[in-house]
Design an enzyme around this catalytic site. Structure first.
Site, PDB file in Angstrom:
ATOM      1  N   LEU B  60       0.637  -1.197  -0.124  1.00 58.47           N
ATOM      2  CA  LEU B  60      -0.150   0.039   0.024  1.00 58.47           C
ATOM      3  C   LEU B  60       0.822   1.177   0.044  1.00 58.47           C
ATOM      4  O   LEU B  60       1.116   1.743   1.021  1.00 58.47           O
ATOM      5  CB  LEU B  60      -0.987   0.117   1.149  1.00 58.47           C
ATOM      6  CG  LEU B  60      -1.809  -1.062   1.352  1.00 58.47           C
ATOM      7  CD1 LEU B  60      -3.020  -0.794   2.486  1.00 58.47           C
ATOM      8  CD2 LEU B  60      -2.488  -1.544  -0.058  1.00 58.47           C
ATOM      9  N   ALA B  61       1.138   1.603  -1.362  1.00 54.34           N
ATOM     10  CA  ALA B  61       2.034   3.012  -1.279  1.00 54.34           C
ATOM     11  C   ALA B  61       1.857   3.356  -2.891  1.00 54.34           C
ATOM     12  O   ALA B  61       2.546   2.858  -3.534  1.00 54.34           O
ATOM     13  CB  ALA B  61       3.446   2.723  -0.889  1.00 54.34           C
ATOM     14  N   GLU B  62       1.162   4.475  -2.922  1.00 51.54           N
ATOM     15  CA  GLU B  62       0.999   4.845  -4.183  1.00 51.54           C
ATOM     16  C   GLU B  62       2.059   5.554  -5.068  1.00 51.54           C
ATOM     17  O   GLU B  62       2.370   5.360  -6.320  1.00 51.54           O
ATOM     18  CB  GLU B  62      -0.208   5.867  -4.333  1.00 51.54           C
ATOM     19  CG  GLU B  62      -1.676   5.216  -4.045  1.00 51.54           C
ATOM     20  CD  GLU B  62      -2.008   4.909  -2.597  1.00 51.54           C
ATOM     21  OE1 GLU B  62      -1.130   5.310  -1.732  1.00 51.54           O
ATOM     22  OE2 GLU B  62      -2.899   4.310  -2.417  1.00 51.54           O
ATOM     23  N   PHE B  85      -8.726   4.695  -5.735  1.00 48.75           N
ATOM     24  CA  PHE B  85      -9.729   5.733  -5.785  1.00 48.75           C
ATOM     25  C   PHE B  85      -9.058   7.292  -5.883  1.00 48.75           C
ATOM     26  O   PHE B  85      -8.006   7.233  -5.510  1.00 48.75           O
ATOM     27  CB  PHE B  85     -10.722   6.087  -4.347  1.00 48.75           C
ATOM     28  CG  PHE B  85     -11.699   4.920  -4.167  1.00 48.75           C
ATOM     29  CD1 PHE B  85     -12.916   5.037  -4.871  1.00 48.75           C
ATOM     30  CD2 PHE B  85     -11.312   3.587  -3.543  1.00 48.75           C
ATOM     31  CE1 PHE B  85     -13.836   4.052  -4.440  1.00 48.75           C
ATOM     32  CE2 PHE B  85     -12.158   2.699  -3.251  1.00 48.75           C
ATOM     33  CZ  PHE B  85     -13.620   3.118  -3.774  1.00 48.75           C
ATOM     34  N   ASP B  86      -9.632   7.887  -6.784  1.00 49.93           N
ATOM     35  CA  ASP B  86      -9.265   9.376  -6.944  1.00 49.93           C
ATOM     36  C   ASP B  86      -8.297   9.926  -6.060  1.00 49.93           C
ATOM     37  O   ASP B  86      -7.421  10.532  -6.259  1.00 49.93           O
ATOM     38  CB  ASP B  86     -10.321  10.096  -7.506  1.00 49.93           C
ATOM     39  CG  ASP B  86     -11.605   9.713  -7.005  1.00 49.93           C
ATOM     40  OD1 ASP B  86     -11.630  10.098  -5.439  1.00 49.93           O
ATOM     41  OD2 ASP B  86     -12.547   9.313  -7.615  1.00 49.93           O
ATOM     42  N   GLY B  87      -8.986  10.070  -4.864  1.00 44.31           N
ATOM     43  CA  GLY B  87      -8.419  10.571  -3.743  1.00 44.31           C
ATOM     44  C   GLY B  87      -6.998  10.064  -3.325  1.00 44.31           C
ATOM     45  O   GLY B  87      -6.448  10.635  -2.515  1.00 44.31           O
ATOM     46  N   PHE B  88      -6.612   8.772  -3.639  1.00 45.68           N
ATOM     47  CA  PHE B  88      -5.331   8.386  -3.373  1.00 45.68           C
ATOM     48  C   PHE B  88      -4.382   8.346  -4.314  1.00 45.68           C
ATOM     49  O   PHE B  88      -3.424   7.775  -4.156  1.00 45.68           O
ATOM     50  CB  PHE B  88      -5.544   6.949  -2.876  1.00 45.68           C
ATOM     51  CG  PHE B  88      -6.945   6.529  -1.932  1.00 45.68           C
ATOM     52  CD1 PHE B  88      -6.983   7.696  -0.967  1.00 45.68           C
ATOM     53  CD2 PHE B  88      -7.994   5.604  -2.100  1.00 45.68           C
ATOM     54  CE1 PHE B  88      -7.898   7.425   0.122  1.00 45.68           C
ATOM     55  CE2 PHE B  88      -8.786   5.451  -1.151  1.00 45.68           C
ATOM     56  CZ  PHE B  88      -9.029   6.605  -0.201  1.00 45.68           C
ATOM     57  N   TYR B  90      -2.858  11.317  -4.859  1.00 43.57           N
ATOM     58  CA  TYR B  90      -1.997  12.394  -4.380  1.00 43.57           C
ATOM     59  C   TYR B  90      -0.631  11.758  -3.850  1.00 43.57           C
ATOM     60  O   TYR B  90       0.434  12.671  -3.901  1.00 43.57           O
ATOM     61  CB  TYR B  90      -2.625  13.451  -3.501  1.00 43.57           C
ATOM     62  CG  TYR B  90      -4.066  13.984  -3.990  1.00 43.57           C
ATOM     63  CD1 TYR B  90      -4.068  14.657  -5.297  1.00 43.57           C
ATOM     64  CD2 TYR B  90      -5.230  13.737  -3.448  1.00 43.57           C
ATOM     65  CE1 TYR B  90      -5.249  14.784  -6.038  1.00 43.57           C
ATOM     66  CE2 TYR B  90      -6.310  14.042  -3.940  1.00 43.57           C
ATOM     67  CZ  TYR B  90      -6.346  14.657  -5.193  1.00 43.57           C
ATOM     68  OH  TYR B  90      -7.562  15.199  -5.548  1.00 43.57           O
ATOM     69  N   PRO B  91      -0.572  10.928  -3.004  1.00 42.80           N
ATOM     70  CA  PRO B  91       0.779  10.376  -2.683  1.00 42.80           C
ATOM     71  C   PRO B  91       1.549  10.233  -3.861  1.00 42.80           C
ATOM     72  O   PRO B  91       2.912  10.208  -3.508  1.00 42.80           O
ATOM     73  CB  PRO B  91       0.459   9.218  -1.914  1.00 42.80           C
ATOM     74  CG  PRO B  91      -1.069   9.172  -1.493  1.00 42.80           C
ATOM     75  CD  PRO B  91      -1.731   9.974  -2.728  1.00 42.80           C
ATOM     76  N   HIS B 131     -13.194   9.735  -1.741  1.00 39.48           N
ATOM     77  CA  HIS B 131     -13.433   8.564  -2.879  1.00 39.48           C
ATOM     78  C   HIS B 131     -14.240   9.116  -4.076  1.00 39.48           C
ATOM     79  O   HIS B 131     -14.824   8.528  -4.877  1.00 39.48           O
ATOM     80  CB  HIS B 131     -14.358   7.338  -2.331  1.00 39.48           C
ATOM     81  CG  HIS B 131     -13.606   6.338  -1.315  1.00 39.48           C
ATOM     82  ND1 HIS B 131     -13.132   7.144  -0.184  1.00 39.48           N
ATOM     83  CD2 HIS B 131     -13.149   5.182  -1.138  1.00 39.48           C
ATOM     84  CE1 HIS B 131     -12.513   6.024   0.550  1.00 39.48           C
ATOM     85  NE2 HIS B 131     -12.632   5.147  -0.050  1.00 39.48           N
TER      86      HIS B 131
HETATM   87  C1  LIG Z   1      -3.472   6.352   0.477  1.00 37.86           C
HETATM   88  C2  LIG Z   1      -4.529   5.529   0.395  1.00 37.86           C
HETATM   89  N1  LIG Z   1      -4.582   4.357  -0.487  1.00 37.86           N
HETATM   90  C3  LIG Z   1      -5.596   3.301  -0.485  1.00 37.86           C
HETATM   91  C4  LIG Z   1      -6.646   3.440   0.232  1.00 37.86           C
HETATM   92  C5  LIG Z   1      -7.697   2.631   0.179  1.00 37.86           C
HETATM   93  N2  LIG Z   1      -7.795   1.660   1.284  1.00 37.86           N
HETATM   94  C6  LIG Z   1      -8.607   1.839   2.407  1.00 37.86           C
HETATM   95  S1  LIG Z   1      -8.381   0.719   3.567  1.00 37.86           S
HETATM   96  C7  LIG Z   1      -7.268   0.083   2.971  1.00 37.86           C
HETATM   97  C8  LIG Z   1      -6.520  -1.190   3.616  1.00 37.86           C
HETATM   98  C9  LIG Z   1      -5.771  -0.883   4.828  1.00 37.86           C
HETATM   99  O1  LIG Z   1      -5.481  -1.866   5.354  1.00 37.86           O
HETATM  100  P1  LIG Z   1      -4.586  -1.861   6.694  1.00 37.86           P
HETATM  101  O2  LIG Z   1      -3.668  -0.469   6.683  1.00 37.86           O
HETATM  102  O3  LIG Z   1      -4.073  -3.083   7.067  1.00 37.86           O
HETATM  103  O4  LIG Z   1      -5.655  -1.385   7.830  1.00 37.86           O
HETATM  104  P2  LIG Z   1      -7.008  -2.317   8.103  1.00 37.86           P
HETATM  105  O5  LIG Z   1      -8.071  -1.860   7.274  1.00 37.86           O
HETATM  106  O6  LIG Z   1      -6.783  -3.551   7.984  1.00 37.86           O
HETATM  107  O7  LIG Z   1      -7.447  -1.735   9.362  1.00 37.86           O
HETATM  108  C10 LIG Z   1      -7.096   0.639   1.583  1.00 37.86           C
HETATM  109  C11 LIG Z   1      -6.204  -0.033   0.455  1.00 37.86           C
HETATM  110  C12 LIG Z   1      -6.758   4.618   1.301  1.00 37.86           C
HETATM  111  N3  LIG Z   1      -7.577   4.854   1.806  1.00 37.86           N
HETATM  112  N4  LIG Z   1      -5.442   5.513   1.208  1.00 37.86           N
END
Ligand SMILES: Cc1ncc(C[n+]2csc(CCOP(=O)(O)OP(=O)(O)O)c2C)c(N)n1
Ligand SMILES: Cc1ncc(C[n+]2csc(CCOP(=O)(O)OP(=O)(O)O)c2C)c(N)n1
Ligand SMILES: [Mg+2]
Ligand SMILES: [Mg+2]
Lengths: 354, 327, 354, 327
Positions: B60-62, B85-88, B90-91, B131
Site C-alpha cells: 500500500l504505497a501509491e 480511488f481518485d483521492g489516493f 496524491y501520494p 472517494h
Molecule cells: C492512500 C490510500 N490508499 C488506498 C486507500 C484505500 N484503502 C482503504 S483501507 C485499505 C486497506 C488498509 O489496510 P490496513 O492498513 O491493514 O488497515 P485495516 O483496514 O486492516 O485496518 C485501503 C487500501 C486509502 N484509504 N488510502
C-alpha cells in the site's frame, strides 16, 4: 530480549501467563471494566453492521476481533493525551468518550468528521492511509514546545505501514524524540492483501531500524495491550521518546461492509482466530480468577443491548444536513467562490433539509 | 461487426484482457487487483489467467506503485496502474509530475513512459470522503501527460487499449458512477482515435461540452431542453489533454453558445481551459460568454448531499438558460 | 556479526586490515586501475568546479571525498547491470563509460539529462531526492520478470534517506525480493544538516527493520567498498534479494558551488577527514605493497590532466541548444499545445542557436 | 511613515522576524533554514535569535514537513513552512490537498489550519531542473487553500505577516528571480489587504494582469507599448485564490482588452481562470478575447534557454498586439 517475542499476559484460554518484563497491574474491577468496554464496543459495532445492511449507513468498517487491541491501548491513555486515529478505531473513540452515534456520522455520510476533536482529545478519522501519523508527530512536537507532560498516540494498519507518510513519521519521531506511541494494528489483512505482502519479517522490527523500541504484543490480550501501552506512554511523557507497538490481532469481519472476504481468505483461518477471541478470553479470566458471576456478565450484555438500541435510535434520527452547509467552514474567513456557490444554491432552491 | 452489451466495468476488464493477450509486456499493478479483482472488480479474473507476475498486488504505497511502474517502463514493460480511488492518487503526485511527465523529455526520447494510470474518478456513488474526487485538472495542467476520460462501455473498451498502446503516459479517468451502466460494445473497430472528441447529440442553439460522468447528465439536460424548444448539441470531450478543439469550434460557430459541465471545482479547471480556448477561437461567433457548470469550491461534501454538489440536470439547464439569456 | 561494525579492509594509513567476512580479491593491477579511476574522477571534478567558478557552468556538485565509495561500488558492477543515480554520482557515471563532458551538460544547463541512459545502462541524474530508488526497484522487478541475471543499483544520500520514496523502495524491495543494491552515501551532511538530524542510529540499520541485510562500509576504503558491493550484487543476481550498503564517507567540498559550508561546519572536521582521504590511502598501499613507482603515479596524474583539459575544451564548445528544441520529445507523439508553442516561437523569431 | 529600502529577500526575513516577535506560537520549519538561513537566506539569523525550538531544521521529507505542521496547527501553533524550491512541493501534495485544505471543514471549523507554505517559485535564476516551476494552478484549483504571490519588497514584507495572521492555510508564492531586487518598504502600514489586487500602472487600451515575477515584465512591456502609443494598465493579481476580480473588471470595462501573463503553462492555469471569469463578467466590454501569455506546454527547459520559455517583454507585447488587432 526487547522485541524478540510476542508479549502476552493472558492465554487464549484465559490463563495468566508470566512475562519477564511485564505483569498486569489491574485489579478485578478494572479488568471487568475493560471487559465491559469490549463487550459494548463489539455490540455497537455489530449494530452498525446491521444498520448498514438495512441501508441506514453508506458503509461500516467493523472492528470485530480488535477489541482488546483498542480497549487495552485506549484505556492506557491519560485524559490530556491526544490521539490520531485511522477509520477503524471505534474502540479508541469509545475510551475517549466520543458518543457512539457520533462515530457513525461519517458512515451515514452526513459529515466527513463526526465529533469535536478538541473536546474528546481524539482527532476525527483519517481515511487517507498514513496521513495521521505525521499529524500525531507534529502535535507531539507541539507538546514538547509547551513543556507539557502529555503523550500522543496514533493508529494505523499493517497495510498502511507501507506508506511513505508512516515511515517518515518514524524518521521524525526518532529525530525529535517525540512523545508518541504508534499503535500498529496488524490485523493480518489490508483488504485482500495479507500482511506478508507488506513485510517479510515482523512489522515491529521497523522501529529498531529507525532507532526506537518496537514490540509485538498479543493484540487479543487486553492485559498485555494495556501494560505495554501504558509503559510506552509513561516513557513518552517522561521524555523517553517514541515507541512502536504492533498489536498482533485479526480482523474477524470484512474490511468494510462493501468487502467480500470469501474471495481472498479461507474459513479455516477465521475459525482459528475465533479461538483467540479477545472478549471470551477476558471473560474466562474474570470467571475463573475473580469469580465474576453470570449475572454480572448478563448485566453488561444488557447494558450493551441498551446502548445498541440507543445507537440505532440516534442514527435513524440523523438527517442529511441541509446541502447549504457544504459552504460552511470551508475557510475560516469569507471566500468569494464559496459565497458564489452558496448564492447559486439558494437561487436554485436546492437548499433545505433533505 | 460483432457487438455485445456489457457494463463499463466489464468493458474495461475485457479491454485489459485483450491488451494483455496481445502484448506480454503489459502488466497490471495496484492494490487488491489480484484475487479480489480490485474493489470495483475491473481486474476480475485477470490474475488467475495471467499470473501473479503480470497482475501484481502492490503493497500500500501509491508513490511506489507509480515509481516502480516508471522503472518497469525503463525496462520496456507497459504497466497499467490502478489507483484504488481518485483521492489516493496524491501520494503519487510527485512521481507523476516530476518523473512520469518529464522522463521522456529528460532522456531526449530514450525512455518511453508507456504507462497508464487508471483513476476511478468523480463522485455519485454514495461513498465516504476521498472517494469522489475529480483531480483531472492537475494532470491537464502538467506538460508531458495525456489525460482521457471515457463515458461509455464502448469507449472504455477501446480507449483503455489505445491508452496502453500509446507511447506517452496516459491518465485514464473512469467515471465510477457509470461502471455499472450497460452499453453496446463493438469488438471489432474502435469508435475513433484516443484523443478525439465526439458529438453525442446534435443541436443548434447551445453547445454543451462534458466528459466522464457528466456526459449522461448533459444528454439528459439536452433532452429536457428540447422539450422547452432549445436545441442542445452535446460534445463528449473524451480527451482532456490534448483537448480536441476542432469539433467544439465547429459546434460553437454553429450555436454561438457554450456551456461546460464538470464535477470538478471551477477554479483553474478543465472547464476554465475550454472556455478560454473557445473564447479565443470563436470570439466573433459567441453570442454569450461560455459558462461553467461545476462542482462547488468546497471539499467534496458528505455523500448524503453530494447530489447538490455535482452538476445536476437542473444545474445544466440553468447554465443553458444563462447563455440563452444573452441576445 | 552482520552490520555490527564498520567494514574496512584498508586503514587510513593504507595498511591492510583483516576482516572476518571479507577479504580483498583484487590484484595489484586492479587496485592500480581503481586508483587511476579515483584520481581521474577527482581531477575531472576539480576541473568542473573551476569551470563553474569561471562562469562556464551554472552549478556543480563536487564528489570530492567520495571517490572510493563510488569507484568501489561502480567497479563491482557487471556490464548488464543497470544503475539509477542521484546528482553526485560522477564516479559511477565514469565507471559506466559516460563521457565526462556528458556529465557536465546538466550543470551547464544545456539539457536536463545528459547522456543516453540505455547505452551506458546508467540512468540520467535524479534531482528530486529519492525518486530514483523506486525506479530502480521497478526496473529490478522487470529484471525478475525477464528471468535475467542482472542486478540493479541505486544511490542516495544520508539526507535523502528520510524521504518516503526511499523508505517505500525498501518495503518494495523486500516484498518482491528484488535484485537490487542500495548505496547510501552517508557523507555526513545534507547541505547544512548533519546526518544525525536524519537518524540517531547508524542508517544501515534501517535495512534490518525492513527485513534485508544492511552494512556500514568505510566509504573511503575502495577495497572494502568493492568487495561488499560485489558480494551484494552477486547475491542479488542469484535471487538473494536486496542489500543496503551505507558508505560512511565525507563530502570534502561544498554541497554545490552555490553552497557556503563555513556557515554550518567547522574546519577541524574537514581536517580530520583529510586524514582519511580515499585516494592517498590507496596510493600508500600501492607504493608499499605493490612497489608502484612514482613514474606510474605521475603517469596517471598526467592522464588525468589531459582528460581535464579535454573536458574543459568539450565544455567550452557546448553551446546552448536552439530554444526550439524545448518542444522536442515532450511527448512521443504530436501534441497540439506543443505544436502551438513551436509555431509561436518560430513566428517570434526566437529560434536559432544562442 | 517609516520607509526603508531593502531587497525582497530581506523584506521576507524582516516580516518573518516581526511575526515571530509578535506571536510566540509562530514557528518556522524547513530544510536548511537554521544555521544556513535557507538556501536563499530568507531565514538568516532567525534560528540564532529565536532558538532551535522555533526555527526548526527539518529532516529531508516534504510530506513530513507539511504533515507535522498540520499537527502543530492542531496544537495551536502557526508554522511557516519553507519548501526549498517549487519543484519539491510535490511530495507534500497529498498532505496539502487531502489534509491542509480539508481539515478545517472536516472538523466543522474546530481545527484552525493556520499554516503558511512558503514556495520560492517561477524561474529565471539559471538553475537546474525542478528549481523553476510554477505550481500555483494546482493550489488555486484546490478548495480550502488560499494562494498569494508577492512581487515587491513591500508586499513581501506585509503579505507574509498577513498570511501568518490569517486563519486559513496560505500557499505563499515568492518569485525567486526577484529576491535580490530592491524596493521601498513601509514599516508602519500595510499597502492593502492580503487578498487585494493592485493596479500597478494605469492605462486605457489594454489590461494586463500578472503576478509574481511577471509583474515587472508586464510593466516593462507597458513602458515599451507606451512608446508605440498603446496605453497599458498593469494589474498585479497578488491573490490567486481568491482572485480579486473587482479591479480587473473595472479595468477591462475601461480598456476592453485583456492579456494575462504567467510563467506557468497555459492549460488549466490561473490565466485560463482569469480569462474565463472576466469573459463571463465583462462580455459586452471585451473587444477582443482575453489572451494568455504563458510558459510553453513543455517541462521547464534547461536554463540556458529559459528566457525563451518564460514570457519576455516581447512576448507580452505580442500578446498586446494580438488583442489590439481586434477592431
Ligand atoms: C492512500 C490510500 N490508499 C488506498 C486507500 C484505500 N484503502 C482503504 S483501507 C485499505 C486497506 C488498509 O489496510 P490496513 O492498513 O491493514 O488497515 P485495516 O483496514 O486492516 O485496518 C485501503 C487500501 C486509502 N484509504 N488510502
Ligand atoms: C524532494 C527534494 N527536496 C529537497 C531538495 C533540495 N536538495 C537538493 S540536495 C539536498 C541535500 C541532500 O543531501 P543528501 O541526501 O545527504 O545527499 P548529498 O547532497 O549529501 O550527496 C537538498 C535538500 C531536493 N533536491 N529534492
Ligand atoms: Mg490490516
Ligand atoms: Mg549527504
Amino acid at each position: 530480549m526487547i522485541g524478540e517475542e510476542l508479549i502476552q499476559l493472558l492465554t487464549p484460554e484465559g490463563q495468566r501467563i508470566a512475562h519477564p518484563e511485564y505483569e498486569s497491574t489491574l485489579g478485578g474491577d478494572e479488568v471487568f471494566s475493560f471487559y465491559r468496554d469490549m463487550v459494548i464496543i463489539r455490540r455497537l459495532c455489530n449494530e452498525a453492521t446491521s444498520l448498514q445492511r438495512q441501508g441506514q449507513l453508506a458503509l461500516w468498517a467493523p472492528l470485530q476481533g480488535q477489541e482488546a487491541a483498542q480497549i487495552g491501548a485506549g484505556r492506557a491513555l491519560a485524559p490530556m493525551d491526544f490521539t490520531f486515529p485511522s477509520y477503524r478505531e471505534h474502540g479508541i473513540a469509545w475510551t475517549r468518550g466520543v458518543p457512539p452515534a457520533d462515530m457513525l456520522r461519517i458512515f451515514r455520510a452526513t459529515t466527513t468528521g463526526g465529533w469535536d476533536p478538541q473536546k474528546y482529545r481524539h482527532s476525527v478519522p483519517t481515511v487517507v492511509l498514513g496521513n495521521q501519523a505525521l499529524h500525531a508527530v507534529g502535535y507531539a512536537m507541539g507538546v514538547q514546545r509547551d513543556g507539557a507532560e502529555e503523550a500522543v498516540m496514533t493508529f494505523f494498519g499493517d497495510g498502511a505501514s507501507s506508506q511513505g507518510d508512516v515511515l517518515e513519521s518514524f524518521v521524525w519521531a526518532a529525530s525529535f524524540n517525540a512523545p508518541i506511541v504508534f499503535i500498529l494494528q496488524n490485523n493480518q489483512w489490508a483488504i485482500s492483501e495479507p500482511s506478508s505482502l507488506q513485510a517479510k519479517i515482523p512489522l515491529y522490527h521497523r522501529a529498531h531500524g529507525f532507532g526506537f523500541p518496537g514490540f509485538r504484543v498479543d493484540g487479543n490480550d487486553v492485559l498485555a495491550m494495556y501494560e505495554v501501552t501504558k509503559r510506552a506512554l509513561d516513557n513518552a511523557r517522561a521524555g523517553g521518546g517514541p515507541t512502536l507497538i504492533e498489536a498482533y490481532t485479526y480482523r474477524m469481519g470484512a474490511h468494510t461492509t462493501s468487502d467480500d472476504p470469501t474471495r481472498y481468505r479461507i474459513d479455516a483461518e477465521v475459525e482459528m482466530w475465533k479461538h483467540r477471541d479477545p472478549v471470551e478470553r477476558t471473560k474466562a479470566l474474570l470467571a475463573r480468577e475473580y469469580k465474576v458471576k453470570k449475572a454480572a456478565f448478563d448485566e453488561v450484555a444488557s447494558e450493551a443491548e441498551e446502548l445498541a438500541l440507543q445507537l440505532r435510535e440516534d442514527v435513524l434520527a440523523m438527517d442529511a444536513p441541509d446541502p447549504i452547509t457544504m459552504f460552511d467552514d470551508v475557510y475560516a474567513d469569507a471566500h468569494p467562490l464559496v459565497n458564489e456557490g452558496r448564492r447559486e444554491m439558494i437561487e436554485l432552491g436546492v437548499s433545505g433539509p433533505r | 461487426m460483432t457487438t455485445t452489451t456489457m457494463t463499463m466495468a466489464k468493458a474495461l476488464n475485457e479491454g485489459l484482457r485483450r491488451a494483455m493477450e496481445k502484448d506480454r509486456r503489459v502488466l497490471l499493478m495496484g492494490e487488491d487487483i489480484g484475487k479480489l479483482g480490485g474493489v470495483f472488480r475491473i481486474t476480475d479474473g485477470l490474475q488467475k489467467d495471467f499470473g501473479e507476475d503480470r497482475v501484481i498486488d502492490a503493497p500500500l504505497a501509491e508513490s511506489a506503485i507509480v515509481g516502480t511502474a516508471v522503472g518497469l517502463a525503463v525496462r520496456g514493460y507497459r504497466t497499467v496502474v490502478e489507483i484504488q480511488f481518485d483521492g489516493f492518487v496524491y501520494p503519487a503526485f510527485d512521481q507523476i509530475v516530476s518523473q512520469v511527465a518529464k522522463l521522456h523529455k529528460r532522456t531526449d526520447g530514450v525512455y518511453t513512459m508507456g504507462l497508464v494510470i487508471r483513476l476511478p474518478f468523480q463522485g455519485g456513488i454514495g461513498a465516504i470522503e476521498h472517494h469522489s474526487e475529480s483531480p483531472e485538472a492537475y494532470f491537464v495542467h502538467t506538460a508531458g501527460l495525456r489525460v482521457v476520460a471515457c463515458s461509455t462501455p464502448n469507449d472504455a473498451y477501446w480507449m483503455i487499449q489505445q491508452s496502453i498502446e500509446h507511447d506517452d503516459p496516459v491518465i485514464f479517468c473512469e467515471p465510477k458512477s457509470r461502471y455499472w451502466e450497460k452499453g453496446e460494445v463493438d469488438l471489432d473497430n474502435p469508435p475513433r482515435g484516443l484523443f478525439d472528441a465526439e458529438v453525442r447529440r446534435e443541436g443548434s442553439d447551445v453547445t454543451v461540452v462534458a466528459y466522464g460522468s457528466m456526459v449522461k447528465t448533459a444528454l439528459r439536460a439536452a433532452e429536457a431542453a428540447a422539450g422547452e424548444g432549445v436545441s442542445v448539441e452535446v460534445i463528449d470531450a473524451r480527451s482532456l489533454s490534448p483537448l480536441d478543439l476542432a469539433p467544439m469550434i465547429t459546434s460553437v460557430e454553429k450555436t454561438g453558445r457554450l456551456v461546460v459541465v464538470q464535477e470538478a471545482t471551477k477554479s483553474a479547471s478543465v472547464g476554465s481551459e475550454i472556455v478560454a480556448e473557445l473564447t479565443e477561437r470563436c470570439f466573433y461567433s459567441l453570442r454569450a460568454p461560455g459558462v461553467r457548470v461545476s462542482g462547488y469550491h468546497v471539499p467534496y461534501p458528505p455523500s448524503r448531499i453530494e447530489d447538490a454538489f455535482r452538476p445536476s440536470v437542473d444545474r445544466v439547464l440553468d447554465g443553458i438558460d444563462r447563455v440563452m439569456g444573452y441576445a
